[in-house]
Design a protein around this motif. Structure first.
Motif, PDB file in Angstrom:
ATOM      1  N   THR A  67       0.806  -1.353  -0.239  1.00 30.05           N
ATOM      2  CA  THR A  67      -0.021   0.082  -0.050  1.00 30.05           C
ATOM      3  C   THR A  67       0.804   1.264   0.016  1.00 30.05           C
ATOM      4  OG1 THR A  67      -1.691  -1.066   1.112  1.00 30.05           O
ATOM      5  CG2 THR A  67      -1.931   1.289   1.191  1.00 30.05           C
ATOM      6  N   ALA A  68       2.025   1.203   0.854  1.00 32.66           N
ATOM      7  CA  ALA A  68       2.826   2.432   0.916  1.00 32.66           C
ATOM      8  C   ALA A  68       3.514   2.599  -0.234  1.00 32.66           C
ATOM      9  CB  ALA A  68       3.942   2.217   2.144  1.00 32.66           C
ATOM     10  N   GLY A  69       3.780   1.382  -1.132  1.00 35.05           N
ATOM     11  CA  GLY A  69       4.295   1.700  -2.344  1.00 35.05           C
ATOM     12  C   GLY A  69       3.700   2.668  -3.503  1.00 35.05           C
ATOM     13  N   LEU A  70       2.276   2.496  -3.258  1.00 37.73           N
ATOM     14  CA  LEU A  70       1.521   3.427  -4.037  1.00 37.73           C
ATOM     15  C   LEU A  70       1.768   4.915  -3.774  1.00 37.73           C
ATOM     16  CD1 LEU A  70      -1.854   1.614  -3.959  1.00 37.73           C
ATOM     17  CD2 LEU A  70      -0.026   1.178  -5.856  1.00 37.73           C
ATOM     18  N   ILE A  71       2.123   5.550  -2.431  1.00 36.38           N
ATOM     19  CA  ILE A  71       2.552   6.511  -2.256  1.00 36.38           C
ATOM     20  C   ILE A  71       3.548   6.713  -3.110  1.00 36.38           C
ATOM     21  CG2 ILE A  71       3.328   8.097  -0.587  1.00 36.38           C
ATOM     22  CD1 ILE A  71       1.539   6.821   1.206  1.00 36.38           C
ATOM     23  N   SER A  72       4.959   6.040  -2.961  1.00 35.99           N
ATOM     24  CA  SER A  72       6.088   6.402  -3.852  1.00 35.99           C
ATOM     25  C   SER A  72       5.752   6.455  -5.302  1.00 35.99           C
ATOM     26  CB  SER A  72       6.896   4.924  -3.571  1.00 35.99           C
ATOM     27  OG  SER A  72       8.088   4.960  -4.329  1.00 35.99           O
ATOM     28  N   LEU A  91       5.174   6.614   8.272  1.00 38.14           N
ATOM     29  CA  LEU A  91       3.643   5.897   7.966  1.00 38.14           C
ATOM     30  C   LEU A  91       2.760   5.562   9.149  1.00 38.14           C
ATOM     31  CD1 LEU A  91       5.271   3.377   5.459  1.00 38.14           C
ATOM     32  CD2 LEU A  91       3.901   5.457   4.722  1.00 38.14           C
ATOM     33  N   LYS A  92       1.643   5.691   9.019  1.00 37.70           N
ATOM     34  CA  LYS A  92       0.881   4.958  10.261  1.00 37.70           C
ATOM     35  C   LYS A  92      -0.181   4.210   9.463  1.00 37.70           C
ATOM     36  CE  LYS A  92      -1.704   6.011  14.293  1.00 37.70           C
ATOM     37  NZ  LYS A  92      -1.882   6.951  15.456  1.00 37.70           N
ATOM     38  N   PHE A  93      -0.239   2.968   9.914  1.00 42.07           N
ATOM     39  CA  PHE A  93      -1.211   2.085   9.228  1.00 42.07           C
ATOM     40  C   PHE A  93      -2.573   2.095   9.937  1.00 42.07           C
ATOM     41  CE2 PHE A  93       2.790   0.577   7.812  1.00 42.07           C
ATOM     42  CZ  PHE A  93       2.798   0.628   6.668  1.00 42.07           C
ATOM     43  N   MET A  94      -3.555   2.491   9.588  1.00 36.82           N
ATOM     44  CA  MET A  94      -5.097   2.800  10.235  1.00 36.82           C
ATOM     45  C   MET A  94      -6.022   1.507   9.861  1.00 36.82           C
ATOM     46  SD  MET A  94      -4.322   5.733  11.233  1.00 36.82           S
ATOM     47  CE  MET A  94      -5.428   6.207  11.803  1.00 36.82           C
ATOM     48  N   ALA A  95      -5.936   1.096   8.693  1.00 31.84           N
ATOM     49  CA  ALA A  95      -6.905  -0.234   8.603  1.00 31.84           C
ATOM     50  C   ALA A  95      -6.282  -1.151   7.608  1.00 31.84           C
ATOM     51  CB  ALA A  95      -8.252   0.366   8.062  1.00 31.84           C
ATOM     52  N   THR A 130     -12.669   5.144   4.196  1.00 31.91           N
ATOM     53  CA  THR A 130     -11.661   4.784   5.255  1.00 31.91           C
ATOM     54  C   THR A 130     -10.130   5.065   4.819  1.00 31.91           C
ATOM     55  OG1 THR A 130     -13.472   3.164   5.803  1.00 31.91           O
ATOM     56  CG2 THR A 130     -10.979   2.929   6.789  1.00 31.91           C
ATOM     57  N   VAL A 131      -9.668   5.994   5.685  1.00 31.05           N
ATOM     58  CA  VAL A 131      -8.184   6.043   5.587  1.00 31.05           C
ATOM     59  C   VAL A 131      -7.482   4.961   6.060  1.00 31.05           C
ATOM     60  CG1 VAL A 131      -6.149   7.461   6.595  1.00 31.05           C
ATOM     61  CG2 VAL A 131      -8.477   8.656   6.171  1.00 31.05           C
ATOM     62  N   GLU A 136       3.924  11.333   6.473  1.00 30.76           N
ATOM     63  CA  GLU A 136       4.547  12.559   5.552  1.00 30.76           C
ATOM     64  C   GLU A 136       5.755  12.073   4.935  1.00 30.76           C
ATOM     65  OE1 GLU A 136       4.827  16.181   8.051  1.00 30.76           O
ATOM     66  OE2 GLU A 136       7.046  15.489   8.048  1.00 30.76           O
ATOM     67  N   ALA A 137       5.950  12.583   3.750  1.00 29.28           N
ATOM     68  CA  ALA A 137       7.115  12.517   3.250  1.00 29.28           C
ATOM     69  C   ALA A 137       7.899  13.751   2.939  1.00 29.28           C
ATOM     70  CB  ALA A 137       7.061  11.722   1.753  1.00 29.28           C
TER      71      ALA A 137
END
Length: 147
Positions: A67-72, A91-95, A130-131, A136-137
């Motif tokens: 999922t974080a890779g999509l931000i990248s 990164l904070k994983f919420m769900a 849903t977040v 922050e990068a």
């Protein structure tokens, strides 16, 4: 996969606070299995239906870093885009993200230090309303080449 602007580069001279870009991607079972192979993370909560059903998630979930890779992807392809160098990411994983979920990864310019070419970006991923991830990068943005 869908996004809101073509890929390329926005140089630091053209960046503005509040600029935002996103992409949307459905996370498939094949994506999760490929990520497991690439990362060597074969945790059964990602890959084994029976095991995952008995977990706190009550079913399989995608790797958080997938999922974080999509931000990248948004940062490297759209904002600022090609030539951007990651300096840091929180990164904070919420769900959880589950196979078949469509994730919207979004990046927004929060602050710009033009002298150092550093840009702080607010990052998030959502599934529907849903977040699922926020953070922050800090990146080193490309600049115009001076000939």
């Amino acid at each position: 996969m869908t996004d809101n602007l073509p890929r390329g580069t926005i140089v630091i001279e053209d960046l503005e606070v509040g600029m935002s870009r996103y992409l949307q991607k459905q996370v498939t079972d094949a994506d999760i299995r490929r990520f497991a192979e690439l990362s060597t993370d074969h945790n059964p909560v990602h890959l084994d239906d029976a095991y995952a059903q008995d977990s706190i998630f009550e079913g399989r979930i995608a790797h958080g870093m997938l999922t974080a890779g999509l931000i990248s992807a948004v940062i490297g392809e759209q904002l600022p885009g090609h030539g951007t160098v990651y300096l840091g990411q929180t990164l904070k994983f919420m769900a959880p993200v589950r196979p078949g979920d469509t994730v919207r990864a979004e990046v927004t310019v929060d602050s710009i230090d033009r002298a150092k070419r550093r840009v702080t970006l607010v990052t998030s991923c959502r599934v529907g309303d849903t977040v699922v991830l926020k953070g922050e990068a800090v990146v080193l943005a490309p600049c115009r080449k001076i000939d």
